[in-house]
Write an enzyme that holds these catalytic residues in place. Structure first.
Site, PDB file in Angstrom:
ATOM      1  N   ALA A 133       0.842  -1.206   0.000  1.00 23.07           N
ATOM      2  CA  ALA A 133       0.000   0.000   0.000  1.00 23.07           C
ATOM      3  C   ALA A 133       0.872   1.251   0.000  1.00 23.07           C
ATOM      4  CB  ALA A 133      -0.921   0.003   1.225  1.00 23.07           C
ATOM      5  N   TRP A 155       9.159   2.187   5.033  1.00 26.23           N
ATOM      6  CA  TRP A 155       9.621   3.541   4.708  1.00 26.23           C
ATOM      7  C   TRP A 155       9.136   4.571   5.722  1.00 26.23           C
ATOM      8  CZ3 TRP A 155      13.630   4.193   1.891  1.00 26.23           C
ATOM      9  CH2 TRP A 155      13.910   3.308   0.854  1.00 26.23           C
ATOM     10  N   ILE A 156       9.134   4.208   6.990  1.00 23.08           N
ATOM     11  CA  ILE A 156       8.641   5.149   8.001  1.00 23.08           C
ATOM     12  C   ILE A 156       9.836   5.973   8.508  1.00 23.08           C
ATOM     13  CG2 ILE A 156       7.318   5.395  10.125  1.00 23.08           C
ATOM     14  CD1 ILE A 156       5.912   4.039   7.550  1.00 23.08           C
ATOM     15  N   GLN A 170      24.466  20.076 -13.564  1.00 23.39           N
ATOM     16  CA  GLN A 170      25.090  20.264 -14.871  1.00 23.39           C
ATOM     17  C   GLN A 170      26.048  21.466 -14.834  1.00 23.39           C
ATOM     18  OE1 GLN A 170      24.715  18.119 -17.235  1.00 23.39           O
ATOM     19  NE2 GLN A 170      25.801  19.163 -18.892  1.00 23.39           N
ATOM     20  N   ILE A 171      25.631  22.523 -14.145  1.00 24.48           N
ATOM     21  CA  ILE A 171      26.467  23.731 -14.084  1.00 24.48           C
ATOM     22  C   ILE A 171      27.710  23.497 -13.211  1.00 24.48           C
ATOM     23  CG2 ILE A 171      26.517  26.125 -13.227  1.00 24.48           C
ATOM     24  CD1 ILE A 171      23.580  26.347 -14.224  1.00 24.48           C
ATOM     25  N   GLU A 175       4.927  11.432   0.199  1.00 12.90           N
ATOM     26  CA  GLU A 175       3.754  12.197   0.675  1.00 12.90           C
ATOM     27  C   GLU A 175       2.792  12.545  -0.447  1.00 12.90           C
ATOM     28  OE1 GLU A 175       4.799  15.385   3.428  1.00 12.90           O
ATOM     29  OE2 GLU A 175       6.265  14.059   4.346  1.00 12.90           O
TER      30      GLU A 175
HETATM   31  C1  LIG Z   1      12.821   8.136   1.857  1.00 13.38           C
HETATM   32  C2  LIG Z   1      11.371   7.839   2.017  1.00 13.38           C
HETATM   33  C3  LIG Z   1      10.705   8.257   3.162  1.00 13.38           C
HETATM   34  C4  LIG Z   1       9.353   7.956   3.350  1.00 13.38           C
HETATM   35  N1  LIG Z   1       8.755   8.297   4.543  1.00 13.38           N
HETATM   36  C5  LIG Z   1       7.500   7.842   4.788  1.00 13.38           C
HETATM   37  C6  LIG Z   1       6.906   8.032   6.091  1.00 13.38           C
HETATM   38  O1  LIG Z   1       7.507   8.631   6.993  1.00 13.38           O
HETATM   39  N2  LIG Z   1       5.662   7.512   6.323  1.00 13.38           N
HETATM   40  C7  LIG Z   1       4.975   6.823   5.375  1.00 13.38           C
HETATM   41  O2  LIG Z   1       3.862   6.378   5.657  1.00 13.38           O
HETATM   42  N3  LIG Z   1       5.497   6.661   4.115  1.00 13.38           N
HETATM   43  C8  LIG Z   1       6.744   7.133   3.820  1.00 13.38           C
HETATM   44  N4  LIG Z   1       7.313   6.935   2.575  1.00 13.38           N
HETATM   45  C9  LIG Z   1       6.531   6.245   1.554  1.00 13.38           C
HETATM   46  C10 LIG Z   1       6.071   7.197   0.442  1.00 13.38           C
HETATM   47  O3  LIG Z   1       5.034   8.020   0.906  1.00 13.38           O
HETATM   48  C11 LIG Z   1       5.681   6.307  -0.764  1.00 13.38           C
HETATM   49  O4  LIG Z   1       6.889   5.969  -1.407  1.00 13.38           O
HETATM   50  C12 LIG Z   1       4.728   6.981  -1.717  1.00 13.38           C
HETATM   51  O5  LIG Z   1       3.453   7.082  -1.146  1.00 13.38           O
HETATM   52  C13 LIG Z   1       4.613   6.215  -3.049  1.00 13.38           C
HETATM   53  O6  LIG Z   1       4.342   4.865  -2.833  1.00 13.38           O
HETATM   54  P1  LIG Z   1       5.242   3.757  -3.543  1.00 13.38           P
HETATM   55  O7  LIG Z   1       6.657   4.118  -3.346  1.00 13.38           O
HETATM   56  O8  LIG Z   1       4.788   2.453  -3.037  1.00 13.38           O
HETATM   57  O9  LIG Z   1       4.942   3.899  -5.094  1.00 13.38           O
HETATM   58  P2  LIG Z   1       3.731   3.181  -5.894  1.00 13.38           P
HETATM   59  O10 LIG Z   1       2.440   3.517  -5.257  1.00 13.38           O
HETATM   60  O11 LIG Z   1       4.061   1.750  -6.098  1.00 13.38           O
HETATM   61  O12 LIG Z   1       3.787   3.932  -7.276  1.00 13.38           O
HETATM   62  C14 LIG Z   1       4.660   3.595  -8.345  1.00 13.38           C
HETATM   63  C15 LIG Z   1       4.425   4.583  -9.467  1.00 13.38           C
HETATM   64  O13 LIG Z   1       3.096   4.418  -9.983  1.00 13.38           O
HETATM   65  C16 LIG Z   1       2.405   5.651  -9.905  1.00 13.38           C
HETATM   66  N5  LIG Z   1       0.986   5.395  -9.637  1.00 13.38           N
HETATM   67  C17 LIG Z   1       0.443   4.658  -8.639  1.00 13.38           C
HETATM   68  N6  LIG Z   1      -0.887   4.698  -8.692  1.00 13.38           N
HETATM   69  C18 LIG Z   1      -1.208   5.491  -9.742  1.00 13.38           C
HETATM   70  C19 LIG Z   1      -2.441   5.955 -10.305  1.00 13.38           C
HETATM   71  N7  LIG Z   1      -3.626   5.595  -9.802  1.00 13.38           N
HETATM   72  N8  LIG Z   1      -2.368   6.778 -11.375  1.00 13.38           N
HETATM   73  C20 LIG Z   1      -1.182   7.156 -11.895  1.00 13.38           C
HETATM   74  N9  LIG Z   1       0.005   6.772 -11.397  1.00 13.38           N
HETATM   75  C21 LIG Z   1      -0.009   5.953 -10.334  1.00 13.38           C
HETATM   76  C22 LIG Z   1       3.078   6.426  -8.799  1.00 13.38           C
HETATM   77  O14 LIG Z   1       2.860   7.817  -8.918  1.00 13.38           O
HETATM   78  C23 LIG Z   1       4.537   6.042  -9.010  1.00 13.38           C
HETATM   79  O15 LIG Z   1       5.091   6.815 -10.032  1.00 13.38           O
HETATM   80  C24 LIG Z   1       8.650   7.262   2.346  1.00 13.38           C
HETATM   81  C25 LIG Z   1       9.311   6.861   1.178  1.00 13.38           C
HETATM   82  C26 LIG Z   1      10.649   7.117   1.016  1.00 13.38           C
HETATM   83  C27 LIG Z   1      11.349   6.616  -0.203  1.00 13.38           C
END
Ligand SMILES: Cc1cc2nc3c(=O)[nH]c(=O)nc-3n(C[C@H](O)[C@H](O)[C@H](O)COP(=O)(O)OP(=O)(O)OC[C@H]3O[C@@H](n4cnc5c(N)ncnc54)[C@H](O)[C@@H]3O)c2cc1C
Length: 403
Positions: free
Chosen positions: A141, A168-169, A348-349, A375
């Site tokens: 999720a 990823w919290i 790049q710069i 987020e």
């Molecule tokens: C360094 C880091 C810190 C984080 N900190 C937190 C935190 O403190 N708490 C927390 O709860 N989460 C945290 N996250 C999680 C972050 O919020 C998620 O990475 C983010 O919500 C995207 O989810 P995903 O990475 O699973 O990508 P996915 O949901 O798997 O998405 C993959 C791609 O598909 C696209 N996509 C998905 N659904 C659709 C749609 N319906 N239409 C078009 N495009 C779509 C997305 O935009 C993305 O480009 C963190 C992540 C990182 C990397």
């Protein structure tokens, strides 16, 4: 406020004085060497938070009825955005931590905290001695937050047992409470039947594993397993089945704060690129004298100025009573995509000087890569804004799947 009190940028005297205090504090306690050290050592600048609190920056996010400050004449959100922008320009890691306190802590409690929770936590958050992390994302999720599978099951003692896995919290190791989203109604789907719980990170049954990552190193991120973690009724934040409603307010605050900090970071990237273009001599001239580089710098500054306008105007409109969701989504979309372009052109710069590990530009560039998907990804934000415009598929709203 008299118009005469505002400067050419529209800042009030009070806002200018606050930013000057913040600058002095950062000069002393978060110089650029400290920013580099925190990044290299993967350590958050937690000690800075009580100092920010001393000059009233946490209380600024809390109205008087909850022990905070009256709204400044320049507006509460507008002033918070200025603070975030300045923190982002001086050291994004401080802005990230501040944003977790003001959004995941203060905005969540203001949206749904019980009288006891507010009395318990707001004074510590206002003092900068406590922080909250948001535990929403799971392996299955991400963007589809409504697919979360972590369960909260009522136990015999009137409390709940949480079982599942979050990933990823950020900042979970140093947070005082995790705001954990868990399904309270096993029959529910999407965002319905989800509750929020305030869970201490050292609760029995909770196991954290740090994740290796590309950037934002000063804020460590964790995979977290919950194995029957016990929480009481008093630990529930808001209605048992209304967690996503609370998260809407939390995420709007987080996105606006992030957008403002990102504008600051983008300005820092422009500042670094301008300085380098003036210093670095090739073919007998500073590289900034070549039109290809000069025009690139002009475009970078112009885009940052546009993003700043968007964020500041958005904050002003929220202060004036406009609904925050779409404004915050648009501000985050514009600011984060701007930063990514600007950081890439900055690299790049600076060329090899930017690619060196000690360069500040490479840290900004690495960190920037997160913000267009963390987020709320740019794609999901466009969806959310589209919903407000009455276009696009109503993916989230149909299933109640996204806050
Ligand atoms: C360094 C880091 C810190 C984080 N900190 C937190 C935190 O403190 N708490 C927390 O709860 N989460 C945290 N996250 C999680 C972050 O919020 C998620 O990475 C983010 O919500 C995207 O989810 P995903 O990475 O699973 O990508 P996915 O949901 O798997 O998405 C993959 C791609 O598909 C696209 N996509 C998905 N659904 C659709 C749609 N319906 N239409 C078009 N495009 C779509 C997305 O935009 C993305 O480009 C963190 C992540 C990182 C990397």
């Amino acid at each position: 406020v008299q118009d005469g009190d505002r400067d050419a940028d529209g800042l009030t005297g009070e806002q200018r004085a606050l930013l000057a205090s913040l600058d002095r504090l950062l000069d002393r306690h978060l110089p650029i060497e400290a920013v580099r050290r925190h990044d290299a050592e993967h350590s958050p600048p937690n000690d800075l938070m009580p100092r920010l609190a001393e000059i009233g920056l946490m209380a600024l996010a809390v109205p008087e009825d909850d022990g905070g400050l009256p709204a400044p004449a320049g507006g509460r959100q507008a002033t918070l955005a200025l603070v975030q922008e300045r923190l982002g320009r001086r050291g994004f890691m401080a802005a990230a931590l501040y944003n977790r306190i003001t959004a995941f802590g203060i905005a969540s409690l203001r949206a749904a905290g019980s009288a006891e929770q507010r009395a318990d936590w707001l004074p510590r958050l206002i003092a900068g001695t406590a922080s909250f992390s948001l535990a929403l994302t799971e392996p299955g999720a991400g963007s589809d937050a409504g697919a979360l599978a972590t369960r909260a099951v009522p136990d015999d003692g009137g409390g709940w047992r949480i079982t599942g896995r979050k990933t990823w919290i950020s900042g979970a190791d140093t947070a005082d409470r995790l705001v954990v989203a868990a399904r309270t109604d096993p029959e529910s789907r999407g965002g319905r039947g989800v509750g929020l719980f305030l869970v201490p990170p050292d609760a029995p049954g909770l196991a954290m594993t740090p994740l290796a990552k590309v950037g934002n190193n000063a804020s460590r991120s964790f995979d977290i397993g919950f194995d029957g973690v016990a929480v009481t009724q008093a630990d529930r934040l808001g209605p048992a089945d209304g967690g996503f409603g609370v998260l809407k307010a939390t995420l709007a605050a987080a996105r606006l704060g992030l957008a403002a900090a990102v504008v600051g970071s983008a300005q820092q990237a422009v500042d670094l690129a301008l300085a380098h273009a003036g210093d670095r001599v090739q073919f007998g001239r500073p590289v900034g004298a070549f039109q290809a580089i000069a025009h690139r710098l002009v475009d970078m500054q112009t885009e940052v100025d546009l993003a700043r306008l968007m964020v500041r105007d958005g904050a002003r409109r929220i202060d004036a009573g406009a609904p925050a969701d779409r404004i915050a989504a648009q501000a985050k979309l514009v600011a984060t995509e701007t930063l990514q372009r600007v950081a890439d052109r900055g690299m790049q710069i600076l060329a090899s000087a930017g690619y060196a590990a000690e360069s500040d530009m490479q840290r900004i560039w690495r960190d920037a890569r997160l913000y267009t998907f963390g987020e709320g990804s740019s794609e999901i934000l466009r969806d959310l804004i589209g919903r407000d415009l009455g276009v696009g598929a109503a993916l989230g709203s149909e299933r109640g799947g996204r806050p």
